[in-house]
Design an enzyme around this catalytic site. Structure first.
Site, PDB file in Angstrom:
ATOM      1  N   ILE A  65       1.681   9.362   8.722  1.00 29.59           N
ATOM      2  CA  ILE A  65       1.566   9.129   7.284  1.00 29.59           C
ATOM      3  C   ILE A  65       1.792   7.643   6.989  1.00 29.59           C
ATOM      4  O   ILE A  65       2.680   7.023   7.583  1.00 29.59           O
ATOM      5  CB  ILE A  65       2.633   9.960   6.539  1.00 29.59           C
ATOM      6  CG1 ILE A  65       2.417  11.447   6.809  1.00 29.59           C
ATOM      7  CG2 ILE A  65       2.635   9.664   5.039  1.00 29.59           C
ATOM      8  CD1 ILE A  65       3.629  12.314   6.502  1.00 29.59           C
ATOM      9  N   CYS A  66       1.010   7.089   6.055  1.00 27.62           N
ATOM     10  CA  CYS A  66       1.260   5.734   5.561  1.00 27.62           C
ATOM     11  C   CYS A  66       0.903   5.689   4.084  1.00 27.62           C
ATOM     12  O   CYS A  66       0.834   6.720   3.421  1.00 27.62           O
ATOM     13  CB  CYS A  66       0.506   4.683   6.375  1.00 27.62           C
ATOM     14  SG  CYS A  66      -1.271   4.652   6.098  1.00 27.62           S
ATOM     15  N   ARG A  67       0.662   4.513   3.564  1.00 29.01           N
ATOM     16  CA  ARG A  67       0.388   4.371   2.124  1.00 29.01           C
ATOM     17  C   ARG A  67      -0.987   4.921   1.753  1.00 29.01           C
ATOM     18  O   ARG A  67      -1.132   5.667   0.802  1.00 29.01           O
ATOM     19  CB  ARG A  67       0.494   2.898   1.726  1.00 29.01           C
ATOM     20  CG  ARG A  67       0.236   2.643   0.258  1.00 29.01           C
ATOM     21  CD  ARG A  67       0.496   1.170  -0.094  1.00 29.01           C
ATOM     22  NE  ARG A  67       0.057   0.903  -1.460  1.00 29.01           N
ATOM     23  CZ  ARG A  67      -1.172   0.501  -1.774  1.00 29.01           C
ATOM     24  NH1 ARG A  67      -2.080   0.323  -0.831  1.00 29.01           N
ATOM     25  NH2 ARG A  67      -1.494   0.282  -3.029  1.00 29.01           N
TER      26      ARG A  67
END
Length: 101
Positions: A65-67
């Protein structure tokens, strides 16, 4: 190289609400994570992944997961070189938070 698997935030949310135990790693920076993380996710900033490989499960599903989905995809490509298969959450936390509203 095999294509990276992807999951949409809505599907991940559905599975978490159904009670599935899912291994998730958030690769955002400290200041981004301070604004909120998905409950149960482990925080390992992208730049620290190479030195923390031992903290990443190499079996079972691991969702990165990231932005917005870009850094987590890079993490998946990097981990694939070490035989660690992972799934990228498309749209990242931007889409996750949008759906939550």
């Amino acid at each position: 190289m095999k294509p990276i698997l992807e999951i949409e935030p809505s599907e991940l949310r559905r599975r978490l609400l159904a009670g599935e135990t899912i291994q998730m790693i958030d690769v955002r920076e400290d200041d981004e994570v301070a604004q909120g993380m998905i409950s149960g996710a482990k925080h390992i900033p992208l730049g620290q992944i190479p030195g923390r490989l031992d903290e990443i499960p190499n079996e079972g599903e691991v969702i990165m997961i990231c932005r917005s989905g870009g850094r987590s995809m890079r993490a998946c490509h990097f981990l694939q070189q070490y035989g660690i298969e992972c799934t990228n959450m498309t749209g990242g936390m931007l889409e996750w938070n949008e759906e939550e509203a």
